[in-house]
Design a protein around this motif. Structure first.
Motif, PDB file in Angstrom:
ATOM      1  N   ASP A  44      31.926  42.194  39.707  1.00 22.79           N
ATOM      2  CA  ASP A  44      30.484  42.069  39.939  1.00 22.79           C
ATOM      3  C   ASP A  44      29.982  40.623  39.908  1.00 22.79           C
ATOM      4  N   LYS A  68      36.683  48.153  38.485  1.00 27.95           N
ATOM      5  CA  LYS A  68      35.908  48.150  37.240  1.00 27.95           C
ATOM      6  C   LYS A  68      36.772  48.524  36.045  1.00 27.95           C
ATOM      7  N   TYR A 128      35.979  50.143  44.104  1.00 27.87           N
ATOM      8  CA  TYR A 128      35.103  49.514  43.108  1.00 27.87           C
ATOM      9  C   TYR A 128      35.348  50.120  41.723  1.00 27.87           C
ATOM     10  N   GLU A 130      30.796  41.706  48.100  1.00 25.24           N
ATOM     11  CA  GLU A 130      30.469  42.948  47.398  1.00 25.24           C
ATOM     12  C   GLU A 130      31.386  44.070  47.869  1.00 25.24           C
TER      13      GLU A 130
END
Length: 340
Positions: free
Chosen positions: A236, A229, A225, A193
């Motif tokens: 994810d 994205k 992140y 993560e």
């Protein structure tokens, strides 16, 4: 496809499984697959993966590999299923595929542990191999996002580790993995993560300097992140993979485990092995800060801002006293034996 051996000239190799595949045994001609971003070499073939692919990065991945081996107690979880899938056979040579092989260390380690198997490491650019790989290990350059149908029913184990940022359709990839595996084959996946956790495994979300529990490292990871994205990759995917596996009828067994690795030996109760693992992860994370710089620059962050964040994050990490850790998602699946 072209094959390269040592320092020899490229030679034609007939019977290529895919016109986009490039087979090699050294990093010769690797510069043709790279571009420079902020002084770091990044792959020039896909916009989905924006971390460096140079010797410095592959050195970081070598360290990370050793850290993961210590944490997992070996090269993989589910050892009984893996060894059963790779047992010597009379009819075929057991085969292993490492997707997103990076520095190639997992692939070469597997080749040494299973000398009767054929191991293939697959990535966008050549690995910066520290030594000549075992004779049962070779590496290919290809973009898995273009499809892997040429590998149907070809492998007994398929492994993918920290590849989500470069995979545009991870759920589709899981389906392709099922097709690539032979009956009884094993799929191994591990993803991280883009988030750090405290000693109680609670997410640290503060990214404002005035907030309680603020972390410069988390600020950097939040920015990374957002950048990922905006990229085509599937950042994810990690916690979703177990659900995707369970929804498929081709597996006889699936499993999942959350793994936490401390960033630094901050827990006084750690034994020597745990302290060494945590210290290795601290150094890996320090190097990661520099690896993220090209990504953040490419997505519009000002150099001065990035450099401030990265340096402050390094200062936070170096002492190894902040009680923080990464969370990884390890999934596995065993293909049914009665599908053919």
């Amino acid at each position: 496809m072209r094959s390269i051996s040592g320092d020899s000239e490229p030679v034609d190799r007939p019977g290529s499984p895919s016109p986009s595949t490039y087979t090699y045994a050294s990093s010769i001609d690797g510069h043709t697959m790279l571009r420079d971003i902020a002084g770091r070499a990044v792959n020039a073939t896909s916009d989905a993966y924006m971390l460096p692919a140079d010797g410095t990065e592959h050195g970081r991945l070598d360290l990370q590999h050793e850290c993961f081996k210590r944490k997992l107690g070996g090269l993989f979880l589910k050892p009984d299923a893996v060894r059963r899938a790779l047992a010597p056979r009379q009819d075929i040579t057991p085969a292993i595929l490492d997707i997103g092989t990076g520095s190639g260390t997992w692939a070469t380690d597997m080749a040494r542990h299973f000398p009767h198997c054929q191991v293939t490491g697959l990535d966008l650019v050549p690995a910066n191999l520290a030594s000549v790989p075992p004779s049962n290990c070779h590496f290919e350059c290809d973009d898995v996002n273009l499809g892997l149908k040429h590998y149907t029913n070809s492998f007994n184990v398929v492994h993918g580790r920290l590849i989500a940022t470069g995979i545009t359709n991870y759920r589709g990839l899981v389906g392709e993995v099922a097709n690539m595996l032979r009956p009884g084959g094993v799929y191994l996946s591990m993803e991280v993560e883009m988030q750090i956790f405290d000693e109680n495994y609670e997410a640290i979300t503060a990214t404002d300097e005035d907030e309680p529990n603020f972390s410069w490292l988390q600020k950097v990871m939040a920015a990374a992140y957002c950048a990922f994205k905006r990229s085509p990759g599937g950042i994810d995917a990690g916690p979703l993979i177990p659900r995707w596996l369970k929804s498929m009828d081709c597996w006889s067994d699936t499993g999942y485990k959350k793994i936490y690795i401390p960033i630094g030996a901050w827990d006084e109760g750690m034994n020597e092995k745990q302290r060494k693992t945590a210290d290795m992860m601290k150094h890996d994370t320090l190097e990661l800060m520099s690896s993220l710089r090209p990504l953040l620059l490419a997505h519009g962050y000002f150099a001065e801002t990035i450099d401030k964040w990265l340096e402050n994050a390094k200062e936070e990490i170096r002492p190894g006293k902040r009680k923080i850790c990464w969370r990884l998602h390890y999934s596995w699946a065993i293909k049914k034996n009665d599908l053919y």
